[in-house]
Design an enzyme around this catalytic site. Structure first.
Site, PDB file in Angstrom:
ATOM      1  N   ASN A   9     -22.190   6.940  11.968  1.00 48.85           N
ATOM      2  CA  ASN A   9     -22.367   6.776  13.388  1.00 48.85           C
ATOM      3  C   ASN A   9     -21.609   6.413  14.389  1.00 48.85           C
ATOM      4  O   ASN A   9     -21.417   4.510  13.973  1.00 48.85           O
ATOM      5  CB  ASN A   9     -24.108   6.508  13.883  1.00 48.85           C
ATOM      6  CG  ASN A   9     -23.907   6.409  15.632  1.00 48.85           C
ATOM      7  OD1 ASN A   9     -22.707   6.689  15.835  1.00 48.85           O
ATOM      8  ND2 ASN A   9     -25.021   5.891  16.030  1.00 48.85           N
ATOM      9  N   LYS A  11     -20.511   5.220  17.232  1.00 54.57           N
ATOM     10  CA  LYS A  11     -21.112   4.820  18.299  1.00 54.57           C
ATOM     11  C   LYS A  11     -19.626   4.456  19.374  1.00 54.57           C
ATOM     12  O   LYS A  11     -19.160   5.621  18.827  1.00 54.57           O
ATOM     13  CB  LYS A  11     -21.893   3.295  18.538  1.00 54.57           C
ATOM     14  CG  LYS A  11     -22.532   3.369  17.083  1.00 54.57           C
ATOM     15  CD  LYS A  11     -23.727   2.257  17.785  1.00 54.57           C
ATOM     16  CE  LYS A  11     -24.836   1.979  16.236  1.00 54.57           C
ATOM     17  NZ  LYS A  11     -25.776   1.532  16.250  1.00 54.57           N
ATOM     18  N   HIS A  94     -31.282   8.658  19.498  1.00 57.19           N
ATOM     19  CA  HIS A  94     -31.065   6.942  19.236  1.00 57.19           C
ATOM     20  C   HIS A  94     -31.483   6.186  20.024  1.00 57.19           C
ATOM     21  O   HIS A  94     -31.673   6.205  21.333  1.00 57.19           O
ATOM     22  CB  HIS A  94     -29.557   7.266  18.884  1.00 57.19           C
ATOM     23  CG  HIS A  94     -28.687   5.816  18.306  1.00 57.19           C
ATOM     24  ND1 HIS A  94     -29.379   4.681  18.998  1.00 57.19           N
ATOM     25  CD2 HIS A  94     -28.602   5.478  17.296  1.00 57.19           C
ATOM     26  CE1 HIS A  94     -28.638   3.772  18.193  1.00 57.19           C
ATOM     27  NE2 HIS A  94     -28.276   4.379  17.122  1.00 57.19           N
ATOM     28  N   GLU A  96     -30.327   4.049  21.173  1.00 50.72           N
ATOM     29  CA  GLU A  96     -29.936   2.681  22.156  1.00 50.72           C
ATOM     30  C   GLU A  96     -29.858   4.015  23.471  1.00 50.72           C
ATOM     31  O   GLU A  96     -29.837   3.523  24.625  1.00 50.72           O
ATOM     32  CB  GLU A  96     -28.262   2.850  21.685  1.00 50.72           C
ATOM     33  CG  GLU A  96     -28.812   1.817  20.825  1.00 50.72           C
ATOM     34  CD  GLU A  96     -26.763   1.826  20.108  1.00 50.72           C
ATOM     35  OE1 GLU A  96     -26.025   2.318  20.245  1.00 50.72           O
ATOM     36  OE2 GLU A  96     -26.744   1.192  19.013  1.00 50.72           O
ATOM     37  N   GLU A 166     -35.113   4.816  12.543  1.00 56.25           N
ATOM     38  CA  GLU A 166     -34.262   3.182  12.724  1.00 56.25           C
ATOM     39  C   GLU A 166     -34.972   2.794  12.731  1.00 56.25           C
ATOM     40  O   GLU A 166     -35.139   2.947  14.278  1.00 56.25           O
ATOM     41  CB  GLU A 166     -33.007   4.257  12.625  1.00 56.25           C
ATOM     42  CG  GLU A 166     -32.179   4.757  12.340  1.00 56.25           C
ATOM     43  CD  GLU A 166     -30.515   4.910  13.335  1.00 56.25           C
ATOM     44  OE1 GLU A 166     -29.651   4.542  12.325  1.00 56.25           O
ATOM     45  OE2 GLU A 166     -30.267   4.945  14.540  1.00 56.25           O
ATOM     46  N   GLY A 172     -27.608  -2.712  13.566  1.00 56.05           N
ATOM     47  CA  GLY A 172     -26.864  -3.999  14.087  1.00 56.05           C
ATOM     48  C   GLY A 172     -26.846  -5.242  14.299  1.00 56.05           C
ATOM     49  O   GLY A 172     -26.037  -5.938  14.302  1.00 56.05           O
ATOM     50  N   SER A 211     -29.065  -1.065   9.751  1.00 55.99           N
ATOM     51  CA  SER A 211     -27.839  -2.295   9.043  1.00 55.99           C
ATOM     52  C   SER A 211     -27.761  -1.891   7.176  1.00 55.99           C
ATOM     53  O   SER A 211     -28.002  -2.601   6.131  1.00 55.99           O
ATOM     54  CB  SER A 211     -28.460  -3.926   8.647  1.00 55.99           C
ATOM     55  OG  SER A 211     -28.397  -4.420  10.427  1.00 55.99           O
TER      56      SER A 211
HETATM   57  P1  PGA Z   1     -26.148  -0.798  11.905  1.00 61.38           P
HETATM   58  O1  PGA Z   1     -26.598   1.013  12.756  1.00 61.38           O
HETATM   59  O2  PGA Z   1     -25.625   0.704  10.707  1.00 61.38           O
HETATM   60  O3  PGA Z   1     -25.493  -0.565  12.549  1.00 61.38           O
HETATM   61  O4  PGA Z   1     -27.436  -0.905  12.312  1.00 61.38           O
HETATM   62  C1  PGA Z   1     -27.420   2.186  12.970  1.00 61.38           C
HETATM   63  C2  PGA Z   1     -27.655   3.096  13.588  1.00 61.38           C
HETATM   64  O5  PGA Z   1     -27.578   2.616  15.248  1.00 61.38           O
HETATM   65  O6  PGA Z   1     -27.096   4.416  13.748  1.00 61.38           O
END
Ligand code: PGA
Length: 249
Positions: A9, A11, A94, A96, A166, A172, A211
């Site tokens: 992903n 983003k 997601h 976000e 998640e 992140g 992560s």
């Molecule tokens: P990350 O993000 O691996 O940077 O923690 C995962 C995601 O938001 O899909």
């Protein structure tokens, strides 16, 4: 058996030249035949990526879609447009999107239905915040997010999804759920899916995200109910992404 899916992903990151870098690296090094790899890209990169990855074992996806097929919705992208650009997958719900863009369970459901109508595979994301985990509400939250979508789908539609767990506190932050913490939630998700249909629960892929990186992927992917990863930060480095694909093989 469930084929492991490693989905990057990006983003709102990357560039067309990074798409080319990835395509060249995949052409050279490949991904294990037992693993499915996918990249969820910013929509403007999809057409170019479709050409760059032609004939290669990497599926493409979008990161969101609007629930309407077309119309006066300035700035939005429909499922049909993603398909037109070569996408097979789309992320829906997601954290976000839920947090920053106000997508609630009803909006998530509408987008899942629009994705299915367009012929895309929705990757439904669920996850609890740290506050919710500390309050002992993890399962209530993630099963609630799951049920808000799965209750409304038909028995024919449900197997067409992928679900990604998640934990919001792990996204992140560099703070990964332990394999045991992740497995516990995945097991609960699969048990809930079994209440609709045991065959659905057996076949549906449940990804872990938050992560995930080359150093911790193998132990997460070794858990019986973790069928792959949704990888943010580490999916922007081609070596890391391909290493995670290797550890799923
Ligand atoms: P990350 O993000 O691996 O940077 O923690 C995962 C995601 O938001 O899909």
């Amino acid at each position: 058996m469930r084929t492991p899916l490693i989905a990057g992903n990006w983003k709102m990151n990357g560039s067309l030249s990074l798409v080319e870098t990835f395509a060249d690296a995949v052409a050279e090094r490949g991904v294990p035949a037992t693993v499915e790899a996918a990249l969820m890209l910013p929509a403007p990169f999809l057409s170019v990526a479709t050409r760059a990855f032609a004939g290669q074992p990497v599926a493409l996806g979008g990161q969101t879609l609007y629930h309407q097929p077309s119309g006066a919705f300035t700035g939005e992208v429909s499922g049909g447009m993603l398909v037109d650009c070569g996408a097979r997958y789309v992320l829906v719900g997601h954290s976000e999107r839920r947090e920053l863009f106000g997508e609630d369970d009803a909006a998530v459901l509408a987008r899942v239905q629009a994705a299915l109508t367009a012929g895309l595979t929705p990757v439904l994301c669920v996850g609890e915040t740290l506050e919710e985990r500390d309050a002992g509400r993890t399962e209530a939250v993630v099963l609630g997010q799951l049920a808000a979508v799965f209750d409304a789908l038909s028995p024919d539609e449900r197997p067409r999804l992928v679900v990604a767990y998640e934990p919001v506190w792990a996204i992140g932050t560099g703070r990964t759920a332990t394999p045991e913490q992740a497995q516990q939630v995945h097991e609960a998700l699969r048990a809930h899916l079994a209440t609709y249909d045991p065959t659905l629960a057996e076949g549906l892929r449940l990804l872990y995200g938050g992560s995930m990186k080359a150093a911790n992927a193998a132990e997460l992917l070794a858990q019986p109910d973790i069928d792959g990863g949704l990888v943010g930060g580490a999916s922007l480095q081609v070596d890391d992404f391909l290493a995670i694909c290797q550890s799923a093989g």
